[in-house]
Design a protein around this motif. Structure first.
Motif, PDB file in Angstrom:
ATOM      1  N   VAL A  48       0.795  -1.228   0.000  1.00 52.21           N
ATOM      2  CA  VAL A  48       0.000   0.000   0.000  1.00 52.21           C
ATOM      3  C   VAL A  48       0.835   1.290   0.000  1.00 52.21           C
ATOM      4  O   VAL A  48       0.256   2.366  -0.128  1.00 52.21           O
ATOM      5  CB  VAL A  48      -0.996   0.050   1.194  1.00 52.21           C
ATOM      6  N   THR A  49       2.154   1.196   0.118  1.00 52.18           N
ATOM      7  CA  THR A  49       2.971   2.407   0.212  1.00 52.18           C
ATOM      8  C   THR A  49       3.728   2.668  -1.085  1.00 52.18           C
ATOM      9  O   THR A  49       4.279   1.757  -1.686  1.00 52.18           O
ATOM     10  CB  THR A  49       3.965   2.313   1.381  1.00 52.18           C
ATOM     11  N   ILE A  50       3.732   3.940  -1.482  1.00 51.17           N
ATOM     12  CA  ILE A  50       4.466   4.410  -2.655  1.00 51.17           C
ATOM     13  C   ILE A  50       5.466   5.451  -2.181  1.00 51.17           C
ATOM     14  O   ILE A  50       5.133   6.322  -1.371  1.00 51.17           O
ATOM     15  CB  ILE A  50       3.514   5.042  -3.692  1.00 51.17           C
ATOM     16  N   TRP A  51       6.688   5.378  -2.699  1.00 52.10           N
ATOM     17  CA  TRP A  51       7.745   6.341  -2.396  1.00 52.10           C
ATOM     18  C   TRP A  51       8.043   7.156  -3.647  1.00 52.10           C
ATOM     19  O   TRP A  51       8.125   6.604  -4.746  1.00 52.10           O
ATOM     20  CB  TRP A  51       9.016   5.626  -1.951  1.00 52.10           C
ATOM     21  N   VAL A  52       8.210   8.468  -3.470  1.00 51.80           N
ATOM     22  CA  VAL A  52       8.535   9.357  -4.587  1.00 51.80           C
ATOM     23  C   VAL A  52       9.745  10.196  -4.190  1.00 51.80           C
ATOM     24  O   VAL A  52       9.743  10.825  -3.126  1.00 51.80           O
ATOM     25  CB  VAL A  52       7.346  10.276  -4.950  1.00 51.80           C
ATOM     26  N   SER A  53      10.759  10.186  -5.048  1.00 51.03           N
ATOM     27  CA  SER A  53      11.962  11.007  -4.839  1.00 51.03           C
ATOM     28  C   SER A  53      12.063  11.975  -6.004  1.00 51.03           C
ATOM     29  O   SER A  53      11.981  11.569  -7.169  1.00 51.03           O
ATOM     30  CB  SER A  53      13.218  10.132  -4.786  1.00 51.03           C
ATOM     31  N   GLU A  54      12.257  13.245  -5.679  1.00 49.86           N
ATOM     32  CA  GLU A  54      12.289  14.281  -6.708  1.00 49.86           C
ATOM     33  C   GLU A  54      13.465  15.221  -6.477  1.00 49.86           C
ATOM     34  O   GLU A  54      13.807  15.509  -5.334  1.00 49.86           O
ATOM     35  CB  GLU A  54      11.003  15.110  -6.676  1.00 49.86           C
ATOM     36  N   VAL A  55      14.042  15.719  -7.568  1.00 50.58           N
ATOM     37  CA  VAL A  55      15.035  16.790  -7.514  1.00 50.58           C
ATOM     38  C   VAL A  55      14.586  17.857  -8.503  1.00 50.58           C
ATOM     39  O   VAL A  55      14.345  17.572  -9.677  1.00 50.58           O
ATOM     40  CB  VAL A  55      16.451  16.293  -7.858  1.00 50.58           C
ATOM     41  N   TRP A  56      14.498  19.087  -8.000  1.00 47.79           N
ATOM     42  CA  TRP A  56      14.002  20.215  -8.777  1.00 47.79           C
ATOM     43  C   TRP A  56      15.043  21.328  -8.833  1.00 47.79           C
ATOM     44  O   TRP A  56      15.880  21.447  -7.951  1.00 47.79           O
ATOM     45  CB  TRP A  56      12.718  20.764  -8.145  1.00 47.79           C
ATOM     46  N   GLU A  57      14.918  22.154  -9.821  1.00 49.08           N
ATOM     47  CA  GLU A  57      15.778  23.341  -9.958  1.00 49.08           C
ATOM     48  C   GLU A  57      15.692  24.186  -8.678  1.00 49.08           C
ATOM     49  O   GLU A  57      16.691  24.689  -8.194  1.00 49.08           O
ATOM     50  CB  GLU A  57      15.330  24.149 -11.170  1.00 49.08           C
ATOM     51  N   SER A  58      14.497  24.313  -8.131  1.00 48.23           N
ATOM     52  CA  SER A  58      14.275  25.081  -6.906  1.00 48.23           C
ATOM     53  C   SER A  58      12.940  24.671  -6.286  1.00 48.23           C
ATOM     54  O   SER A  58      12.111  24.019  -6.942  1.00 48.23           O
ATOM     55  CB  SER A  58      14.237  26.585  -7.214  1.00 48.23           C
ATOM     56  N   LYS A  59      12.727  25.078  -5.058  1.00 49.36           N
ATOM     57  CA  LYS A  59      11.436  24.831  -4.396  1.00 49.36           C
ATOM     58  C   LYS A  59      10.324  25.528  -5.164  1.00 49.36           C
ATOM     59  O   LYS A  59       9.220  24.996  -5.293  1.00 49.36           O
ATOM     60  CB  LYS A  59      11.472  25.311  -2.947  1.00 49.36           C
ATOM     61  N   GLU A  60      10.621  26.700  -5.703  1.00 45.16           N
ATOM     62  CA  GLU A  60       9.621  27.444  -6.471  1.00 45.16           C
ATOM     63  C   GLU A  60       9.175  26.661  -7.706  1.00 45.16           C
ATOM     64  O   GLU A  60       7.984  26.651  -8.050  1.00 45.16           O
ATOM     65  CB  GLU A  60      10.165  28.824  -6.860  1.00 45.16           C
ATOM     66  N   HIS A  61      10.124  25.994  -8.367  1.00 46.37           N
ATOM     67  CA  HIS A  61       9.766  25.166  -9.521  1.00 46.37           C
ATOM     68  C   HIS A  61       8.854  24.010  -9.089  1.00 46.37           C
ATOM     69  O   HIS A  61       7.875  23.698  -9.764  1.00 46.37           O
ATOM     70  CB  HIS A  61      11.025  24.605 -10.198  1.00 46.37           C
TER      71      HIS A  61
END
Length: 99
Positions: A48-61
């Protein structure tokens, strides 16, 4: 300095794969929104658990991506399949393979 986001969400039983498909369906458009890395993963011992990892240019993006019509539509589709249990961590990304 890149912005990192690591989160998890719990789905209602039997809906994990449906939510994973929804999360991955919009991944192609994220690069144009400032996303450098978007990874969706599951633990075979936890159905039942999903993990998502993200890297963005900035928090604003990252924040702006949540206002995109396609993102809002995906969230609306997935929400009835989720339990409401979420975890998240914001990080300052120092580097790594693939970045």
């Amino acid at each position: 300095m890149a912005y990192g986001y690591i989160g998890s969400m719990k789905t209602k039983p039997g809906h994990r794969d449906d939510v994973v498909a929804i999360l991955l369906s919009g991944a192609d458009g994220l690069r144009a929104a400032g996303c450098h890395l978007y990874v969706v993963g599951v633990d075979e011992a936890d159905d039942v658990t999903i993990w998502v990892s993200e890297v963005w240019e900035s928090k604003e993006h990252h924040d702006a991506s949540l206002r995109l019509p396609e993102t809002r539509a995906a969230i609306g589709t997935a929400m009835p399949m989720l339990t409401g249990e979420f975890t998240s961590r914001e990080t300052r990304v120092s580097g790594g393979l693939g970045l």
